[in-house]
Design an enzyme around this catalytic site. Structure first.
Site, PDB file in Angstrom:
ATOM      1  N   ASP A 190       0.833  -1.192   0.000  1.00 31.47           N
ATOM      2  CA  ASP A 190       0.000   0.000   0.000  1.00 31.47           C
ATOM      3  C   ASP A 190       0.873   1.251   0.000  1.00 31.47           C
ATOM      4  OD1 ASP A 190      -2.256   1.557   0.032  1.00 31.47           O
ATOM      5  OD2 ASP A 190      -2.654   1.307   2.174  1.00 31.47           O
ATOM      6  N   CYS A 222      -8.218  -1.572  -5.405  1.00 28.44           N
ATOM      7  CA  CYS A 222      -7.248  -1.871  -4.357  1.00 28.44           C
ATOM      8  C   CYS A 222      -7.983  -1.623  -3.045  1.00 28.44           C
ATOM      9  CB  CYS A 222      -5.979  -1.026  -4.510  1.00 28.44           C
ATOM     10  SG  CYS A 222      -6.267   0.734  -4.719  1.00 28.44           S
ATOM     11  N   SER A 223      -7.376  -0.996  -2.092  1.00 25.21           N
ATOM     12  CA  SER A 223      -8.082  -0.716  -0.844  1.00 25.21           C
ATOM     13  C   SER A 223      -8.958   0.527  -0.987  1.00 25.21           C
ATOM     14  CB  SER A 223      -7.084  -0.535   0.305  1.00 25.21           C
ATOM     15  OG  SER A 223      -7.748  -0.276   1.518  1.00 25.21           O
ATOM     16  N   ALA A 224      -8.342   1.650  -1.378  1.00 25.48           N
ATOM     17  CA  ALA A 224      -9.094   2.891  -1.557  1.00 25.48           C
ATOM     18  C   ALA A 224      -9.566   3.083  -2.987  1.00 25.48           C
ATOM     19  CB  ALA A 224      -8.242   4.084  -1.127  1.00 25.48           C
ATOM     20  N   CYS A 226      -7.623   4.169  -5.541  1.00 24.37           N
ATOM     21  CA  CYS A 226      -7.037   5.367  -6.151  1.00 24.37           C
ATOM     22  C   CYS A 226      -5.552   5.185  -6.496  1.00 24.37           C
ATOM     23  CB  CYS A 226      -7.245   6.591  -5.253  1.00 24.37           C
ATOM     24  SG  CYS A 226      -6.663   6.413  -3.566  1.00 24.37           S
ATOM     25  N   ARG A 228      -2.902   2.434  -6.235  1.00 27.92           N
ATOM     26  CA  ARG A 228      -2.537   1.280  -7.065  1.00 27.92           C
ATOM     27  C   ARG A 228      -3.501   1.119  -8.237  1.00 27.92           C
ATOM     28  NH1 ARG A 228      -1.765  -2.777  -1.937  1.00 27.92           N
ATOM     29  NH2 ARG A 228      -3.338  -1.395  -1.050  1.00 27.92           N
ATOM     30  N   GLN A 269      -1.425   7.926  -6.430  1.00 26.23           N
ATOM     31  CA  GLN A 269      -1.535   8.712  -5.202  1.00 26.23           C
ATOM     32  C   GLN A 269      -0.219   9.268  -4.678  1.00 26.23           C
ATOM     33  OE1 GLN A 269      -3.185   6.485  -1.930  1.00 26.23           O
ATOM     34  NE2 GLN A 269      -4.090   8.284  -1.002  1.00 26.23           N
TER      35      GLN A 269
END
Length: 483
Positions: A190, A222-224, A226, A228, A269
């Site tokens: 991350d 991915c997680s958010a 934005c 990756r 990001q």
């Protein structure tokens, strides 16, 4: 095609410091264009929707968000934290989404069903750095699981390499079933970048093959959804520019990333991710130029195909190490809460190139986010460590340079990451010289059928002395009788 050599030379000569400045320009221009274009995130900030966001400061723009239709009931909400992103040759080529929460898994499958998704690219693990990053929205192999009105069955999963898991899923809704494939990339920390570009490029090749000629969007998360996710969208977008002949002399990665950020907040990001886009695009151009100068891959014998794969992977790795001054990997997060202006939040390992300096030094890095408020601290959150270069004899068996899910309380002895000395963790030396041929001497018994101390399972050390072949006569004085 004739532009690629010059563009490749430009990408290779890009200076990391100039890329950092360029990324700062991207961030500032994003803020200005967002205001000029009137981009808003009001729907995601509504009281009934705010709990559906994994991160309160990453909200989709109202102008590009995915609007859900009421599949299960008229009371269904139309909100999900996901955005449509245009492709090089088609609108809504991608859907960039956050990883589902336990409360939004059903909405996630509503999104998949409504947009007839056939391929999912997942660029995160379920747990990273001891924190939950994604709710599991699939079932175990050969099992089914229900998410609201959707039943998901896993036909099985394969692991073609240590970086990738491929799952073939079937989802059923109201007696109708559809198949789709999920590619989960495991080696991407991350807020960071992979060690080499070849793994990501190979992932995208597989995803494009599975997508085929379908016009449904490619779902990337991915997680958010934005950082990756933005990198993957940028790389696939540039690949489409190549295959459709839209690469021109004014080709600009900065313009492409800026365009992505106006459709999905904070796409690409960090500055490290921005640098990685340049490195991966250089590897992509190299692949295209090599394929144009060699016979068709499908016409090669199997042995030549394997050789081609090895050469391609080696070249991609070399390009990454040549063009990026730093390759980062999250190792441990400090347990103690430190003021952000005095201590880094993470320790990061930099894998050096061969011949690099053997001295260790720490360089502070600033790590910026689009959602930093005015006056917020720009303190460094990463530090770099440059260990001694490994000897050439050990470079082919390099160990991973990061641990994507190492908890903060990693104990000594659990792995080769660190040793504990006076309460602090330090890197173990990985450059011990290999044993020479003079360290041991192998001796083979001349008599057949007899055991040897040098045989497998023996415990002897000085193998020059062989085992006697039979009993010896005792000395004469032992047989004298005492009177």
């Amino acid at each position: 095609m004739e532009l690629l050599p010059s563009l490749l030379s430009t990408l290779k000569s890009a200076d990391p410091d100039s890329l950092d400045q360029e990324y700062s320009t991207v961030r500032s221009r994003t803020i200005a264009l967002k205001k000029d274009l009137g981009l808003t995130s009001e729907d995601g900030a509504l009281k009934e929707n705010i709990k559906k966001n994994r991160y309160k400061d990453i909200l989709p723009y109202d102008q590009s968000r995915v609007v859900l239709s009421p599949l299960t009931s008229d009371s269904d909400s139309d909100y999900i934290n996901a955005s449509f992103i245009k492709g090089a040759s088609a609108d809504n080529k991608y859907i960039a989404a956050q990883a589902p929460l336990s409360s939004t898994v059903t909405d996630f499958w509503r999104l998949i069903w409504q947009n007839n998704i056939k391929v999912i690219v997942m660029a995160c693990r379920e747990v990273e750095m001891g924190k939950k990053k994604c709710e599991c929205y699939w079932s175990a192999p050969q099992q089914s699981i229900a998410f609201g009105p959707f039943t998901v069955y896993s036909q099985g999963e394969t692991r073609p390499n240590e970086d990738l898991v491929i799952r073939n899923l079937t989802v059923t809704f109201q007696q109708d079933s559809r198949s789709l494939v999920q590619y989960q990339f495991l080696s991407w920390p991350d807020h960071d970048v992979p060690y080499e570009a070849s793994g990501v490029l190979d992932l995208l090749e597989r995803a494009r093959t599975s997508q085929g000629a379908r016009t449904s969007p490619l779902l990337i998360h991915c997680s958010a959804g934005c950082g990756r996710t933005g990198v993957i969208c940028a790389l696939d977008y540039i690949h489409d520019l190549l295959v459709t002949g839209q690469i021109t002399a004014d080709f600009s990665i900065m313009k492409i990333v800026l365009e992505l950020r106006l459709q999905r907040p904070s796409a690409v990001q960090t500055k490290e991710q921005y640098q990685f886009v340049f490195t991966a695009v250089a590897c992509l151009f190299q692949r295209v130029l090599r394929s144009a100068s060699r016979p068709a891959y499908s016409n090669l014998p199997e042995g030549k195909k394997e050789e081609r794969k090895k050469n391609t992977s080696s070249s991609d790795r070399l390009s990454l190490q040549t063009n990026m001054s730093d390759t980062y990997a999250v190792v441990n997060k400090s347990r103690h809460s430190q003021p952000p202006t005095t201590s880094p939040a993470y320790s990061v390992v930099n894998k050096p190139r061969s011949g690099s300096s053997s001295s260790n030094r720490t360089l502070p890095l600033s790590h910026h986010y689009d959602n930093d408020g005015p006056g917020s601290s720009a303190a460094p959150v990463y530090s770099t460590v440059k260990p001694r270069a490994k000897p050439l004899s050990q470079q082919h068996s390099a160990t991973p340079i990061y641990d994507t899910a190492t908890p903060a309380n990693h104990r000594p002895g659990e792995g080769p990451i660190a040793s504990k000395d006076n309460g602090e963790y330090q890197l173990l030396p990985a450059d011990l010289p290999p044993p020479t041929d003079d360290d041991y001497e192998d001796v083979t018994c001349s008599a057949p059928g007899t055991a040897s101390l040098c045989s497998p399972g023996g415990i002897g050390f000085n193998c020059r002395v062989q085992k006697p072949r039979g009993p010896r006569d005792p000395p004469a004085e032992w047989s004298r009788l005492e009177r």
